[in-house]
Design a protein around this motif. Structure first.
Motif, PDB file in Angstrom:
ATOM      1  N   GLY A  38       0.790  -1.223   0.000  1.00  0.00           N
ATOM      2  CA  GLY A  38       0.000   0.000   0.000  1.00  0.00           C
ATOM      3  C   GLY A  38       0.823   1.274   0.000  1.00  0.00           C
ATOM      4  N   PRO A  39       1.737   1.451   1.000  1.00  0.00           N
ATOM      5  CA  PRO A  39       2.525   2.683   1.035  1.00  0.00           C
ATOM      6  C   PRO A  39       3.353   2.931  -0.219  1.00  0.00           C
ATOM      7  CG  PRO A  39       2.622   1.575   3.149  1.00  0.00           C
ATOM      8  CD  PRO A  39       1.934   0.636   2.208  1.00  0.00           C
ATOM      9  N   TRP A  40       4.009   1.899  -0.729  1.00  0.00           N
ATOM     10  CA  TRP A  40       4.839   2.096  -1.918  1.00  0.00           C
ATOM     11  C   TRP A  40       3.985   2.484  -3.125  1.00  0.00           C
ATOM     12  CZ3 TRP A  40      10.025  -0.182  -3.541  1.00  0.00           C
ATOM     13  CH2 TRP A  40      10.977   0.000  -2.516  1.00  0.00           C
ATOM     14  N   THR A  41       2.828   1.854  -3.279  1.00  0.00           N
ATOM     15  CA  THR A  41       1.948   2.205  -4.390  1.00  0.00           C
ATOM     16  C   THR A  41       1.543   3.672  -4.302  1.00  0.00           C
ATOM     17  OG1 THR A  41       1.078  -0.058  -4.530  1.00  0.00           O
ATOM     18  CG2 THR A  41      -0.258   1.702  -5.504  1.00  0.00           C
ATOM     19  N   ILE A  42       1.192   4.119  -3.114  1.00  0.00           N
ATOM     20  CA  ILE A  42       0.750   5.501  -2.911  1.00  0.00           C
ATOM     21  C   ILE A  42       1.899   6.481  -3.090  1.00  0.00           C
ATOM     22  CG2 ILE A  42      -0.121   7.089  -1.146  1.00  0.00           C
ATOM     23  CD1 ILE A  42      -1.840   4.673  -0.136  1.00  0.00           C
ATOM     24  N   TRP A  43       3.045   6.191  -2.457  1.00  0.00           N
ATOM     25  CA  TRP A  43       4.189   7.099  -2.578  1.00  0.00           C
ATOM     26  C   TRP A  43       4.714   7.177  -4.011  1.00  0.00           C
ATOM     27  CZ3 TRP A  43       6.680   4.425   2.227  1.00  0.00           C
ATOM     28  CH2 TRP A  43       6.112   4.967   3.388  1.00  0.00           C
ATOM     29  N   LEU A  44       4.795   6.028  -4.667  1.00  0.00           N
ATOM     30  CA  LEU A  44       5.335   6.010  -6.026  1.00  0.00           C
ATOM     31  C   LEU A  44       4.419   6.726  -7.017  1.00  0.00           C
ATOM     32  CD1 LEU A  44       6.862   2.410  -6.212  1.00  0.00           C
ATOM     33  CD2 LEU A  44       8.079   4.584  -6.004  1.00  0.00           C
ATOM     34  N   SER A  45       3.117   6.767  -6.717  1.00  0.00           N
ATOM     35  CA  SER A  45       2.219   7.517  -7.605  1.00  0.00           C
ATOM     36  C   SER A  45       2.560   9.003  -7.572  1.00  0.00           C
ATOM     37  CB  SER A  45       0.756   7.292  -7.201  1.00  0.00           C
ATOM     38  OG  SER A  45       0.429   7.978  -5.995  1.00  0.00           O
ATOM     39  N   ARG A  46       2.945   9.507  -6.409  1.00  0.00           N
ATOM     40  CA  ARG A  46       3.309  10.931  -6.287  1.00  0.00           C
ATOM     41  C   ARG A  46       4.647  11.198  -6.962  1.00  0.00           C
ATOM     42  NH1 ARG A  46       4.032  15.401  -6.698  1.00  0.00           N
ATOM     43  NH2 ARG A  46       3.623  17.153  -5.287  1.00  0.00           N
ATOM     44  N   ILE A  47       5.576  10.268  -6.816  1.00  0.00           N
ATOM     45  CA  ILE A  47       6.884  10.413  -7.467  1.00  0.00           C
ATOM     46  C   ILE A  47       6.715  10.357  -8.985  1.00  0.00           C
ATOM     47  CG2 ILE A  47       9.150   9.334  -7.785  1.00  0.00           C
ATOM     48  CD1 ILE A  47       8.897   8.354  -4.865  1.00  0.00           C
ATOM     49  N   ALA A  48       5.869   9.451  -9.458  1.00  0.00           N
ATOM     50  CA  ALA A  48       5.620   9.332 -10.899  1.00  0.00           C
ATOM     51  C   ALA A  48       4.998  10.607 -11.450  1.00  0.00           C
ATOM     52  CB  ALA A  48       4.716   8.135 -11.167  1.00  0.00           C
TER      53      ALA A  48
END
Length: 283
Positions: A38-48
């Motif tokens: 969950g956290p990586w999916t959410i954080w990586l969406s912002r980085i992307a």
């Protein structure tokens, strides 16, 4: 010569209820995956989005809260109802000697203030209050304790620590979990929505691994209480943000990493690697 009572070998003799001995490393990997997903999916969406790869991002405030349902389902899957009861018991196990709570609250403050004093003494900038005001830090201390109890610490010290400690002993478990915990934080140093963005990776990761050793010692001393871990974690974030350890400039982060590592090494040495583990902490 056979190991004496309370030794690391003794800590591995009996698996605690809810953590049967036939649970292997694949089951532990499932737990780790549940914490990352969950956290990586959410954080990586912002980085992307920041890199122009997508035009949207998931709500960043949901990152930690996404851990709770995934963790509960995974613990139920790998440990059954007894595993879920064991986790719930650790989350509610708040009774501990007063000194443990004082250390959990105060040690991060001591390290933060010590880092500020050393940097200030050498002419460096100490950005006290720039990243987070004192009132905000105090509010965060209360909110963060509940947040970490139900999310991060439920995973790292509630579900994973007792299982890995049964297999590797306290020192090995705290270092392995610390390394995984450090890797879990990596997207934060590239996430424009986070205070940790731009922090130098190596001292940041060293700080987290050393902190894992300290939290393991406190949790073991408190008979497996995750509440103690949550208090330490909230104090860590609040004091480091207020004093500026994770703020602009990296001198204080470097010093904090050294001070925390020295403290963790001393704890390992004084406890002969057992990190205050008791039979109660394994139950």
């Amino acid at each position: 010569m056979s190991p004496g009572p309370g030794s690391v070998a003794d800590s591995q003799l009996v698996a605690a209820p809810g953590r049967p001995e036939d649970q292997g490393w694949p089951q532990l990997a499932y737990l780790v995956l549940a914490v990352f997903a969950g956290p990586w999916t959410i954080w990586l969406s912002r980085i992307a989005q920041d890199h122009g790869l997508i035009g949207w991002h998931l709500p960043q405030g949901l990152a930690l809260w996404s851990i709770s349902p995934a963790l509960a389902l995974t613990v139920l899957s790998v440990g059954g109802r007894s595993g879920l009861r064991d986790l719930g018991d650790r989350l509610l196990r708040w009774r501990a000697p007063t000194w443990i709570y004082l250390v959990a609250l105060g040690l991060p403050v001591v390290i933060a203030v010590g880092s500020a004093a050393l940097v200030s003494g050498t002419g460096g900038d100490v950005p006290v209050g720039r990243l987070m005001s004192l009132p905000a830090a105090l509010i965060y201390l209360g909110y963060g304790t509940g947040l970490f109890l139900l999310t991060e610490e439920a995973a790292w010290r509630g579900a994973l620590l007792p299982r890995v400690q049964d297999r590797l002993g306290p020192a090995g478990a705290s270092l392995i979990i610390g390394a995984v915990w450090a890797a879990w934080h990596l997207p934060l140093v590239a996430n424009p929505a986070e205070h940790d963005r731009g922090l130098p990776v190596m001292p940041f990761l060293i700080l987290i691994v050393a902190t894992s050793v300290l939290i393991t010692g406190l949790v073991n001393a408190a008979a497996g209480s995750v509440v103690v871990a949550a208090v330490f974690h909230a104090s860590f974030d609040a004091s480091y943000s207020y004093v500026g350890v994770v703020g602009p400039g990296h001198a204080m982060l470097n010093v904090a990493a050294v001070l925390t590592t020295v403290t963790a090494a001393a704890l390992l040495l004084v406890t002969d690697g057992r990190l205050l583990l008791t039979r109660e902490a394994r139950r």
